[in-house]
Design a protein around this motif. Structure first.
Motif, PDB file in Angstrom:
ATOM      1  N   GLY A  12      80.264  -8.201  90.519  1.00 13.77           N
ATOM      2  CA  GLY A  12      81.675  -8.308  90.885  1.00 13.77           C
ATOM      3  C   GLY A  12      82.427  -6.994  90.776  1.00 13.77           C
ATOM      4  N   SER A  13      81.732  -5.915  90.473  1.00 14.60           N
ATOM      5  CA  SER A  13      82.431  -4.651  90.216  1.00 14.60           C
ATOM      6  C   SER A  13      83.203  -4.119  91.427  1.00 14.60           C
ATOM      7  CB  SER A  13      81.474  -3.581  89.690  1.00 14.60           C
ATOM      8  OG  SER A  13      80.623  -3.099  90.700  1.00 14.60           O
ATOM      9  N   ILE A  14      82.713  -4.343  92.645  1.00 13.45           N
ATOM     10  CA  ILE A  14      83.430  -3.858  93.831  1.00 13.45           C
ATOM     11  C   ILE A  14      84.719  -4.651  94.027  1.00 13.45           C
ATOM     12  CG2 ILE A  14      83.359  -3.637  96.350  1.00 13.45           C
ATOM     13  CD1 ILE A  14      81.690  -1.508  94.924  1.00 13.45           C
ATOM     14  N   THR A  28      87.366 -12.792  97.537  1.00 13.37           N
ATOM     15  CA  THR A  28      86.403 -13.884  97.550  1.00 13.37           C
ATOM     16  C   THR A  28      85.033 -13.278  97.269  1.00 13.37           C
ATOM     17  OG1 THR A  28      87.698 -15.160  99.133  1.00 13.37           O
ATOM     18  CG2 THR A  28      85.367 -15.722  98.942  1.00 13.37           C
ATOM     19  N   PHE A  29      84.410 -13.734  96.196  1.00 13.93           N
ATOM     20  CA  PHE A  29      83.081 -13.271  95.793  1.00 13.93           C
ATOM     21  C   PHE A  29      82.057 -14.293  96.258  1.00 13.93           C
ATOM     22  CE2 PHE A  29      86.061 -11.576  92.695  1.00 13.93           C
ATOM     23  CZ  PHE A  29      85.636 -10.265  92.498  1.00 13.93           C
ATOM     24  N   VAL A  30      81.006 -13.834  96.909  1.00 17.62           N
ATOM     25  CA  VAL A  30      79.926 -14.729  97.340  1.00 17.62           C
ATOM     26  C   VAL A  30      78.637 -14.248  96.692  1.00 17.62           C
ATOM     27  CG1 VAL A  30      78.641 -15.661  99.296  1.00 17.62           C
ATOM     28  CG2 VAL A  30      81.083 -15.149  99.540  1.00 17.62           C
ATOM     29  N   ALA A  37      91.104 -14.549  92.550  1.00 23.64           N
ATOM     30  CA  ALA A  37      89.736 -14.586  93.063  1.00 23.64           C
ATOM     31  C   ALA A  37      89.245 -16.003  93.313  1.00 23.64           C
ATOM     32  CB  ALA A  37      88.805 -13.893  92.071  1.00 23.64           C
ATOM     33  N   ASN A  38      88.358 -16.120  94.299  1.00 22.08           N
ATOM     34  CA  ASN A  38      87.543 -17.311  94.523  1.00 22.08           C
ATOM     35  C   ASN A  38      86.101 -16.878  94.347  1.00 22.08           C
ATOM     36  OD1 ASN A  38      89.672 -18.948  95.235  1.00 22.08           O
ATOM     37  ND2 ASN A  38      89.341 -18.749  97.420  1.00 22.08           N
ATOM     38  N   VAL A  62      90.049  -9.358 100.416  1.00 21.49           N
ATOM     39  CA  VAL A  62      88.718  -8.753 100.407  1.00 21.49           C
ATOM     40  C   VAL A  62      87.650  -9.832 100.293  1.00 21.49           C
ATOM     41  CG1 VAL A  62      87.207  -7.148  99.149  1.00 21.49           C
ATOM     42  CG2 VAL A  62      89.661  -6.662  99.319  1.00 21.49           C
ATOM     43  N   LEU A  63      86.566  -9.637 101.018  1.00 14.42           N
ATOM     44  CA  LEU A  63      85.382 -10.485 100.925  1.00 14.42           C
ATOM     45  C   LEU A  63      84.250  -9.630 100.395  1.00 14.42           C
ATOM     46  CD1 LEU A  63      83.809 -13.109 101.475  1.00 14.42           C
ATOM     47  CD2 LEU A  63      83.512 -12.324 103.853  1.00 14.42           C
TER      48      LEU A  63
END
Length: 190
Positions: free
Chosen positions: A53-55, A68-70, A93-94, A45-46
């Motif tokens: 970050g909840s999603i 991957t959280f942006v 996670a990244n 997931v991106l």
């Protein structure tokens, strides 16, 4: 704010102080994961414009293998890190502390291809995201990838975004989710 379902169901997440970060409501989050259905299990997931970050954490709780959280906002980055630690999910996670446009330019540094992409830009940045998505390289997406954009229900989404075609729009009061898939001719060959 809480995790709705899965392994971490009911876990409370830290939320923002003030109005700078607009978390996705539980109602819209439930709708999103209903739309995604079983796709979440085993997915990469991106989460663009990750906010708290909840999603992404919800996706991990429901069986995603990696997120991957942006995000560029310092307070939001602190919340993503804290919420991942609280759920003991850091190893899945990244976190990319950069603007989405910078992330798009990195290309080869990604942890893709992604099965699910969720985009929740500040509503004033929706036009920027639409321009960026139009330049998206299909190799960054899995063959049956789903891209979902959260936006104001007043906002019109185009029928196509580069290699993506609009599938359906879902309205929830002031908020809408629009789902895109790769246009069949754009899907990567196995």
């Amino acid at each position: 704010m809480r995790v709705i379902a899965g392994l971490h169901r009911g876990r409370r997440l830290l939320g923002p102080r003030g109005q700078a970060i607009r978390p996705t409501s539980d109602r819209v989050k439930e709708a999103l994961f209903s739309i995604l259905g079983e796709r979440t299990t085993g997915a990469r997931v991106l989460d663009l414009y990750a906010g708290t970050g909840s999603i992404g954490i919800e996706a991990l709780s429901r069986g995603a293998t990696h997120v991957t959280f942006v995000e560029t906002d310092r307070e939001a980055l602190r919340l993503v890190r804290s919420n991942l630690q609280q759920c003991n999910l850091e190893q899945f996670a990244n976190i990319c502390a950069c603007q989405v446009s910078q992330f798009f330019r990195r290309g080869t540094e990604w942890s893709g291809p992604y099965d699910i992409v969720f985009c929740d830009p500040p509503y004033r940045l929706t036009p920027e995201l639409l321009t960026l998505a139009g330049e998206w390289h299909v190799g960054w997406l899995a063959e049956d990838a789903v891209v979902v954009i959260e936006h104001s229900s007043k906002e019109h989404m185009p029928e196509t975004l580069g290699p993506l075609s609009q599938v359906k729009r879902y309205d929830y009061g002031d908020t809408a989710l629009t789902r895109f898939h790769l246009t069949p001719k754009e899907a990567p060959r196995a």
